[in-house]
Design an enzyme around this catalytic site. Structure first.
Site, PDB file in Angstrom:
ATOM      1  N   ARG A  58       0.845  -1.203   0.000  1.00  0.00           N
ATOM      2  CA  ARG A  58       0.000   0.000   0.000  1.00  0.00           C
ATOM      3  C   ARG A  58       0.877   1.249   0.000  1.00  0.00           C
ATOM      4  O   ARG A  58       0.580   2.238  -0.640  1.00  0.00           O
ATOM      5  CB  ARG A  58      -0.953   0.010   1.208  1.00  0.00           C
ATOM      6  CG  ARG A  58      -1.655   1.358   1.397  1.00  0.00           C
ATOM      7  CD  ARG A  58      -2.994   1.289   2.116  1.00  0.00           C
ATOM      8  NE  ARG A  58      -2.969   0.529   3.346  1.00  0.00           N
ATOM      9  CZ  ARG A  58      -2.345   0.905   4.478  1.00  0.00           C
ATOM     10  NH1 ARG A  58      -1.707   2.046   4.537  1.00  0.00           N
ATOM     11  NH2 ARG A  58      -2.370   0.119   5.533  1.00  0.00           N
ATOM     12  N   TYR A 110     -16.200  15.730 -17.718  1.00  0.00           N
ATOM     13  CA  TYR A 110     -16.456  14.292 -17.785  1.00  0.00           C
ATOM     14  C   TYR A 110     -17.571  13.954 -16.785  1.00  0.00           C
ATOM     15  O   TYR A 110     -17.601  14.493 -15.668  1.00  0.00           O
ATOM     16  CB  TYR A 110     -15.157  13.566 -17.419  1.00  0.00           C
ATOM     17  CG  TYR A 110     -15.310  12.073 -17.329  1.00  0.00           C
ATOM     18  CD1 TYR A 110     -15.526  11.311 -18.463  1.00  0.00           C
ATOM     19  CD2 TYR A 110     -15.246  11.428 -16.099  1.00  0.00           C
ATOM     20  CE1 TYR A 110     -15.679   9.947 -18.380  1.00  0.00           C
ATOM     21  CE2 TYR A 110     -15.392  10.053 -16.008  1.00  0.00           C
ATOM     22  CZ  TYR A 110     -15.602   9.324 -17.159  1.00  0.00           C
ATOM     23  OH  TYR A 110     -15.757   7.970 -17.064  1.00  0.00           O
ATOM     24  N   ASP A 185      -7.311  17.899 -16.051  1.00  0.00           N
ATOM     25  CA  ASP A 185      -7.574  16.536 -16.497  1.00  0.00           C
ATOM     26  C   ASP A 185      -7.147  16.502 -17.964  1.00  0.00           C
ATOM     27  O   ASP A 185      -7.824  17.039 -18.830  1.00  0.00           O
ATOM     28  CB  ASP A 185      -9.075  16.230 -16.346  1.00  0.00           C
ATOM     29  CG  ASP A 185      -9.445  14.841 -16.861  1.00  0.00           C
ATOM     30  OD1 ASP A 185      -8.655  14.243 -17.610  1.00  0.00           O
ATOM     31  OD2 ASP A 185     -10.545  14.377 -16.519  1.00  0.00           O
ATOM     32  N   LYS A 210      -7.475   5.158 -20.569  1.00  0.00           N
ATOM     33  CA  LYS A 210      -7.682   5.613 -21.948  1.00  0.00           C
ATOM     34  C   LYS A 210      -6.386   5.475 -22.778  1.00  0.00           C
ATOM     35  O   LYS A 210      -5.907   4.378 -22.930  1.00  0.00           O
ATOM     36  CB  LYS A 210      -8.213   7.040 -21.932  1.00  0.00           C
ATOM     37  CG  LYS A 210      -9.342   7.286 -20.918  1.00  0.00           C
ATOM     38  CD  LYS A 210     -10.643   6.613 -21.317  1.00  0.00           C
ATOM     39  CE  LYS A 210     -11.659   6.584 -20.181  1.00  0.00           C
ATOM     40  NZ  LYS A 210     -12.044   7.891 -19.652  1.00  0.00           N
TER      41      LYS A 210
HETATM   42  C1  PLP Z   1     -12.510   8.221 -18.349  1.00  0.00           C
HETATM   43  C2  PLP Z   1     -12.240   9.583 -17.884  1.00  0.00           C
HETATM   44  C3  PLP Z   1     -12.092   9.847 -16.525  1.00  0.00           C
HETATM   45  C4  PLP Z   1     -12.274   8.785 -15.452  1.00  0.00           C
HETATM   46  O1  PLP Z   1     -11.329   7.782 -15.557  1.00  0.00           O
HETATM   47  P1  PLP Z   1     -11.610   6.269 -15.071  1.00  0.00           P
HETATM   48  O2  PLP Z   1     -10.317   5.612 -15.309  1.00  0.00           O
HETATM   49  O3  PLP Z   1     -12.746   5.765 -15.885  1.00  0.00           O
HETATM   50  O4  PLP Z   1     -11.975   6.348 -13.636  1.00  0.00           O
HETATM   51  C5  PLP Z   1     -11.807  11.142 -16.140  1.00  0.00           C
HETATM   52  N1  PLP Z   1     -11.693  12.128 -17.034  1.00  0.00           N
HETATM   53  C6  PLP Z   1     -11.828  11.904 -18.356  1.00  0.00           C
HETATM   54  C7  PLP Z   1     -11.675  13.044 -19.302  1.00  0.00           C
HETATM   55  C8  PLP Z   1     -12.117  10.638 -18.819  1.00  0.00           C
HETATM   56  O5  PLP Z   1     -12.287  10.431 -20.112  1.00  0.00           O
END
Ligand code: PLP
Length: 398
Positions: A58, A110, A185, A210
């Site tokens: 952890r 998002y 983000d 992604k």
């Molecule tokens: C998918 C996504 C997230 C969240 O990510 P997860 O891995 O699904 O928790 C946050 N911001 C954007 C722009 C995303 O496309």
């Protein structure tokens, strides 16, 4: 151009992506692939608990350390962390906000981000202002030198593909609120196309699910920061809450990241051709690589490319549904960043968690179709779109 700039070793980004610094994890056997340390605990050499670099996964694990060091290099961050999902990355960052403090965020976020911010405002006494971040003044007028803690941005946004002037907003926030953190983000662009820490952000995070992994075979989040003290605070939360990425997923993420450069180049080149094809059909297409995008110039100043996500409107929800369902090669799925191409209707899928009236207020067209372009042969992708449009009743010029 961010992918032209060199990182620590003096190589360009595409090179650094595949080049793992071998001194990060000391391996007895010189394994070519970083070993997976699938272990919860590490034996100590001294009764007092010290004497080893790692004790409990952890708190730290060598496979996780390897991917964190690699990501810090790629993002040109002082420190980077990998956590279980993209939402966990945001959750960790939101723990830096105390009751009574405020967050300024975009209005085309998002869907999951929207949900977590709503939770924080309802349970933690944190005020969240959602503003149109395409207009710097809308952000600046909400700044409060005492209360503002985070300014949370996405650029381009998804699915409306709106651009925020990350550089100017970062400068204005730091001038007016020295204690506030600018958080971006950067999932849509990936570190390959846009480096937001260089643009002035304090923290950049990604859904590693992604583009970074690229194959939709793992979930992960990545956080990079510019200062050591913010890094300490983030590490404290990750260790305290146990949100660090497990060894096997850390290894998968490290493997995925190596091919980010070639995947993104191909996906982007396919996306450019598809955007042009759709625009030639007279459809309203949103893609920052099209000259018709109202913020084309601004995006080119911030990023070295336009990415592989675009959206378009058809003028009719039923027509959009028929197009999506008629596609054969394009998989109907949420998410993006995978090697295969996906099609979706955000209002019915990824953004359905945003209440209908809020979607309307934020001008999210219900007929919007989002395309997340993969690495297939672009001719097959265009042929399939053409047949889907035709089948749905659009007069196609192809
Ligand atoms: C998918 C996504 C997230 C969240 O990510 P997860 O891995 O699904 O928790 C946050 N911001 C954007 C722009 C995303 O496309």
């Amino acid at each position: 151009m961010s992918n032209e700039a060199s990182t620590g070793n003096g190589y360009r980004l595409a090179t650094e992506l595949v080049h793992i610094d071998s001194d990060v994890v000391k391996d007895n056997y010189n394994a070519a692939s970083v070993p997976i340390y699938q272990t919860a605990t590490f034996k100590q050499t001294e009764a007092g608990g010290s004497g080893s670099e790692y004790d409990y996964s952890r708190s730290g694990n060598p496979t996780r350390t390897a991917v964190e060091a690699h990501m810090a290099k790629i993002m040109r961050a002082e420190r980077a962390f990998v956590v279980t999902t993209g939402m966990t990355a945001l959750d960790v960052i939101l723990r830096l906000v105390k009751t009574g403090q405020e967050i300024i965020a975009g209005d085309d976020l998002y869907g999951g981000t929207n949900r977590l911010l709503t939770y924080v405002s309802q349970y933690n006494g944190v005020k969240v202002h959602n503003v149109d971040t395409t207009n710097v003044d809308r952000v600046v007028e909400r700044l409060d030198a005492v209360k503002t803690r985070l300014v949370l941005l996405e650029s381009p946004t998804n699915p409306l593909i709106k651009i925020a002037d990350l550089r100017t907003i970062s400068r204005r926030v730091h001038e007016q609120c020295p204690d506030a953190l600018v958080v971006v983000d950067n999932t849509m662009m990936s570190p390959y196309l846009q480096n937001t820490l260089d643009l002035g952000a304090d923290i950049e995070y990604h859904s590693g699910t992604k583009y970074l992994s690229g194959h939709h075979d793992l979930m992960a989040g990545v956080i990079g920061c510019r200062s050591a003290s913010v890094g300490e605070q983030l590490y404290f939360v990750i260790n305290a809450s146990g949100s660090g990425l497990g060894p096997f997923d850390s290894w998968l993420l490290l493997r995925g990241v190596k091919t980010l450069g070639i995947r993104m180049e191909k996906q982007q080149s396919n996306a450019e051709q598809i955007a042009e094809f759709l625009e030639a059909q007279g459809l309203k297409v949103r893609y920052p690589g099209l000259k018709s995008h109202p913020q084309y110039e601004l995006h080119q100043q911030l990023a070295s490319g336009s990415g592989a996500v675009l959206s378009f409107e058809t003028g009719d929800v039923g027509l959009s549904e028929r197009i999506v369902e008629s596609a054969r090669l394009w998989g109907i799925s949420v998410s993006f960043g995978c090697v295969n191409s996906l099609i979706s209707m955000p209002c019915k899928m990824s953004h359905a968690s945003i209440p209908a009236e809020v979607r309307k207020q934020r001008r999210l067209p219900e007929d919007l179709i989002r395309l997340c372009v993969g690495i297939e042969d672009p001719r097959d992708l265009i042929d399939d779109l053409a047949q889907a449009l035709k089948k749905a009743g659009v007069d196609v010029k192809h």
